[in-house]
Scaffold this motif. Structure first.
Motif, mmCIF file in Angstrom:
data_model
loop_
_atom_site.group_PDB
_atom_site.id
_atom_site.type_symbol
_atom_site.label_atom_id
_atom_site.label_comp_id
_atom_site.label_asym_id
_atom_site.label_seq_id
_atom_site.Cartn_x
_atom_site.Cartn_y
_atom_site.Cartn_z
ATOM 1 N N PHE A 1 0.830 -1.194 0.000
ATOM 2 C CA PHE A 1 0.000 0.000 0.000
ATOM 3 C C PHE A 1 0.865 1.245 0.000
ATOM 4 O O PHE A 1 0.561 2.225 -0.689
ATOM 5 C CB PHE A 1 -0.911 -0.008 1.238
ATOM 6 N N GLY A 2 1.955 1.255 0.762
ATOM 7 C CA GLY A 2 2.869 2.390 0.778
ATOM 8 C C GLY A 2 3.467 2.656 -0.584
ATOM 9 O O GLY A 2 3.642 3.807 -0.994
ATOM 10 N N GLN A 3 3.797 1.581 -1.313
ATOM 11 C CA GLN A 3 4.330 1.752 -2.663
ATOM 12 C C GLN A 3 3.282 2.340 -3.590
ATOM 13 O O GLN A 3 3.575 3.221 -4.409
ATOM 14 C CB GLN A 3 4.811 0.406 -3.211
ATOM 15 N N ILE A 4 2.041 1.874 -3.453
ATOM 16 C CA ILE A 4 0.960 2.412 -4.281
ATOM 17 C C ILE A 4 0.752 3.889 -3.995
ATOM 18 O O ILE A 4 0.625 4.714 -4.909
ATOM 19 C CB ILE A 4 -0.340 1.610 -4.037
ATOM 20 N N VAL A 5 0.739 4.250 -2.718
ATOM 21 C CA VAL A 5 0.560 5.647 -2.332
ATOM 22 C C VAL A 5 1.683 6.509 -2.889
ATOM 23 O O VAL A 5 1.445 7.616 -3.397
ATOM 24 C CB VAL A 5 0.483 5.777 -0.796
ATOM 25 N N ALA A 6 2.931 6.017 -2.814
ATOM 26 C CA ALA A 6 4.069 6.778 -3.335
ATOM 27 C C ALA A 6 3.910 7.036 -4.822
ATOM 28 O O ALA A 6 4.175 8.144 -5.313
ATOM 29 C CB ALA A 6 5.370 6.029 -3.056
ATOM 30 N N LEU A 7 3.455 6.017 -5.571
ATOM 31 C CA LEU A 7 3.264 6.199 -7.014
ATOM 32 C C LEU A 7 2.149 7.191 -7.299
ATOM 33 O O LEU A 7 2.276 8.059 -8.170
ATOM 34 C CB LEU A 7 2.949 4.857 -7.672
ATOM 35 N N MET A 8 1.048 7.085 -6.575
ATOM 36 C CA MET A 8 -0.085 7.960 -6.830
ATOM 37 C C MET A 8 0.221 9.390 -6.431
ATOM 38 O O MET A 8 -0.181 10.332 -7.113
ATOM 39 C CB MET A 8 -1.316 7.439 -6.086
ATOM 40 N N GLU A 9 0.925 9.574 -5.318
ATOM 41 C CA GLU A 9 1.266 10.920 -4.888
ATOM 42 C C GLU A 9 2.211 11.576 -5.878
ATOM 43 O O GLU A 9 2.090 12.756 -6.199
ATOM 44 C CB GLU A 9 1.886 10.891 -3.500
#
Length: 741
Positions: free
Chosen positions: A311-319
């Motif tokens: 989830f942290g990786q997904i958030v980093a990509l989306m941000e």
């Protein structure tokens, strides 16, 4: 971080300039559409408190992103905006009631005393509008004056101030040069219209482009953690540590990656894995941060936190994507400040032109020019549409890492697919193991040896070998791998020690990589060979079978219907590639391609003028994914943090690829509509305002409606479904950083 107080592209430029002047800040990205900023700084030269102070001095308030404080601040901002709108609306109705007799009365019907009484009543009722409802516009204008910069609120605030001052002079000195007419009704009306537009725009942006933030804020603010003495206490999620035991209630999101200790439930992992059906979770099962507990209470041991979770990786990509500025948005940003300077000049010229005729009318013409030309719609046209599209795709399980890719993807005329793990499922099965004569191994030993190498790779072929060897007893200590290396597009090789034979070089992969003759009759085969003292000997061959994704033929047909050519490039054997091409209806297919071969073919297509999108599993296609105009990979195949593609498909459905292409086309169609509307509105509104045919209230209404129309048009992307997208698109087709915030 989230920025409070910014409203437009010029605000974003002001903040970027302020941060870049801070020593130690190496890179800054500020998005006007999401009101977020990404700052890269050197902690040796500057502390976060220092560059945050630079933001405050510029007149804005920085708030840490992904924090409950940011969400609470947004709610407070929405409430303040609603109160200002209500005050402006109530006062507007009262002022219109006092202005109505003056509009309807014939000459001589109203006495001088009655007219003055109505003017004074209007002035009193207008004070809350000026002192409270207009507050954001005036504070932003004062900030601009202190910073010697220009934002979109400056001309609007000037217009409000001029209107109020002219009307007040007419009220205090009815026989003076400005006493012929007062404009309290125009002032309250266009303030009400502007606040209506801003409030609705804020709500719409929260529901459309704000879908990205909704995904990023899935983690709970607090969670129940087991205490040392037993029992549970509720603590903030950010206070969790590795090894903590937490209790997750039904309906809550899991706060971290972990393992279920007790209890059984089902989890919704659609966003994280693309799996649309609930997944059963029992003791020993792993759970992922951001997924939802659907059925019953479970206790979970925390194994990964923050950026270490998927989830942290997904958030980093989306941000990262939400802070990027597409090419058209960058152009709008560059135009914003010169355009605003031109607006101020045009208003000044209008005053000079009309002053000899009627000073009061001259100033109101200037107000109309200042308000009607505010380029809010122009600055919102591109980023709101692209962020809305990115939010829509995120809900489908598609992460846009690079917003510019949507613009590129909308123009592609050729899509190149990899085969294994892309057109076919990433699950392969070993159907036969044949040991070479004189190899000195049994088939089970050969498979075990191949699996020893394959465990160092994530390639579907490697996973198939490992899976096939799971039930076999491990090799004895006669084999030891000293160093394993994966060669992209070829296979694996390892320095090994074989008891009784000394140092040898093992190779696992294609026949060419293993340096043995190819089996022309085989479709999908991997070879294990051994080299010692320059002599290569074959150990075993493993035949594999692969399953074509059932949706693949329909996806190929859908892309063709949209006017897009489809090609297949693969490193596998030519016969296997041709078989898949025949089943899917792809005419242009090539096998035996190395990553360099794929890149050269892609570059040849680009040299012919084609716009090419590459779709792969991301495991060995790094060069060609980087070289393509737009690239897509499946997130299950490769770690998100290592992905080189522009767009990551989290699920296992190839149809998401064609839907993404079609959404990109639809997005750019809406962007072009928005830009044409913004340009056309200014082309019509400015001459009318300068000519004196547009009153201030109508200018305010026009400005509010132009911004609202842009956001509403972008909001259509949230209702985009699979079939709707297809039909619409076919119709239109004819840092490696030392510190990051």
């Amino acid at each position: 971080m989230v920025l409070e107080g910014m409203h437009c592209a010029a605000c974003a430029l002001t903040i970027e300039d302020a941060l870049r002047r801070v020593p130690g800040v190496s890179d800054v990205d500020v998005s006007a559409a999401t009101r977020r900023a990404r700052v890269v700084w050197n902690p040796v030269q500057v502390l976060p408190s220092q560059w945050m102070e630079a933001v405050r001095k510029a007149g804005y308030r920085p708030i840490p992103a992904l924090d409950a404080l940011a969400r609470e601040e947004r709610r407070r901002e929405n409430r303040r905006a609603l109160w200002r709108w209500l005050v402006a609306g109530f006062c507007m109705m009262q002022v219109m009631m006092y202005a109505w007799p003056a509009y309807q009365a014939m000459p001589g019907d109203l006495s001088f005393e009655m007219e003055q009484l109505l003017r004074w009543a209007s002035w009193v009722i207008s004070l809350p509008v000026v002192l409270f409802a207009c507050g954001p516009f005036f504070s932003s204008a004062l900030r601009d004056l202190r910073q010697r910069s220009v934002s979109m609120d400056l001309p609007v605030a000037l217009g409000m101030l001029i209107t109020f001052v002219v009307s007040m002079l007419g009220t205090f000195d009815p026989t003076g040069p400005f006493g012929r007419e007062v404009y309290y009704d125009s002032l309250t009306m266009f303030v009400f219209f502007l606040l209506t537009g801003r409030w609705l725009e804020l709500r719409l942006r929260d529901r459309t482009a704000g879908a990205l933030e909704a995904v990023m804020n899935r983690l709970p603010d607090s969670v129940e953690r087991r205490m040392a003495a037993g029992g549970f206490e509720r603590v903030a999620t950010r206070r969790l540590q590795l090894g903590d035991v937490v209790r997750v209630l039904p309906g809550e999101a899991f706060p971290a990656d972990g393992c279920v200790l007790s209890g059984a439930t089902q989890a919704d992992e659609a966003l994280l894995t693309g799996e649309s059906k609930p997944v059963a979770k029992r003791p020993g099962s792993t759970v992922t941060a951001g997924s939802y507990n659907l059925r019953s209470t479970v206790e979970v041991t925390v194994q990964a936190l923050g950026a270490q979770t998927r989830f942290g990786q997904i958030v980093a990509l989306m941000e990262s994507a939400s802070l990027q500025k597409p090419r058209l948005a960058q152009l709008a940003d560059r135009v914003a400040r010169p355009f605003l300077a031109g607006v101020l000049l045009a208003a000044a010229l209008a005053v000079v032109w009309w002053w000899p005729t009627d000073p009061s009318h001259a100033l109101m013409v200037a107000v109309a020019v200042l308000v009607v030309t505010c380029p809010c719609a122009l600055s919102l046209a591109t980023p709101v549409a692209m962020l809305t599209a990115a939010g829509t795709l995120a809900r489908k399980g598609v992460l846009v890492r690079n917003l510019q890719a949507l613009e590129a993807l909308a123009t592609v005329d050729t899509v190149v697919f990899d085969k294994t793990g892309t057109l076919t499922r990433d699950r392969l099965a070993v159907v036969d193991a044949r040991v070479a004569p004189g190899a000195g191994l049994t088939p089970e030993q050969a498979l075990n040896l191949a699996a020893m190498l394959a465990r160092h790779s994530l390639h579907p072929v490697s996973r198939a070998l490992v899976a096939a060897a799971e039930t076999l007893p491990r090799l004895d200590a006669s084999w030891r791998l000293d160093a394993v290396e994966e060669l992209a597009g070829a296979g694996l090789q390892a320095q090994a020690t074989w008891e009784g034979h000394g140092q040898v070089l093992l190779r696992l992969g294609s026949a060419a990589h293993a340096r043995v003759p190819a089996d022309e009759g085989a479709q999908q085969q991997v070879v294990l060979s051994l080299e010692q003292a320059g002599q290569v000997s074959e150990l075993a061959r493993f035949d594999l079978s692969e399953e074509l994704r059932p949706e693949t033929p329909a996806v190929v047909q859908q892309l063709r219907a949209a006017g897009i050519s489809v090609e297949l490039l693969s490193g596998d054997h030519g016969l296997a590639v041709q078989r898949v091409a025949g089943l899917t209806g792809i005419q242009a297919a090539r096998g035996g391609c190395s990553p360099q071969d794929k890149l050269q073919h892609l570059q040849a297509l680009q040299a012919q003028g084609h716009k090419v999108a590459m779709v792969g599993d991301g495991l060995n296609d790094g060069p060609v994914l980087t070289g393509a105009d737009a690239s897509l990979t499946f997130g299950k195949s490769v770690a998100l943090a290592q992905s080189r593609s522009d767009i990551v498909v989290l699920g296992d459905n190839l149809a998401l690829v064609s839907q993404t292409v079609l959404v990109a086309r639809r997005t750019m169609h809406i962007v072009r509509q928005n830009l044409w509307w913004a340009a056309g509105y200014n082309a019509v509104g400015v001459p009318l305002a300068i000519a004196g045919y547009m009153p201030a209230w109508l200018a305010g209404l026009g400005m509010a409606l132009s911004s609202l129309l842009v956001v509403l048009n972008a909001a259509r992307l949230t209702r985009t479904g699979g079939r709707g997208v297809a039909s619409a698109a076919v119709a239109t087709s004819g840092q490696e950083a030392m510190g990051v915030a």
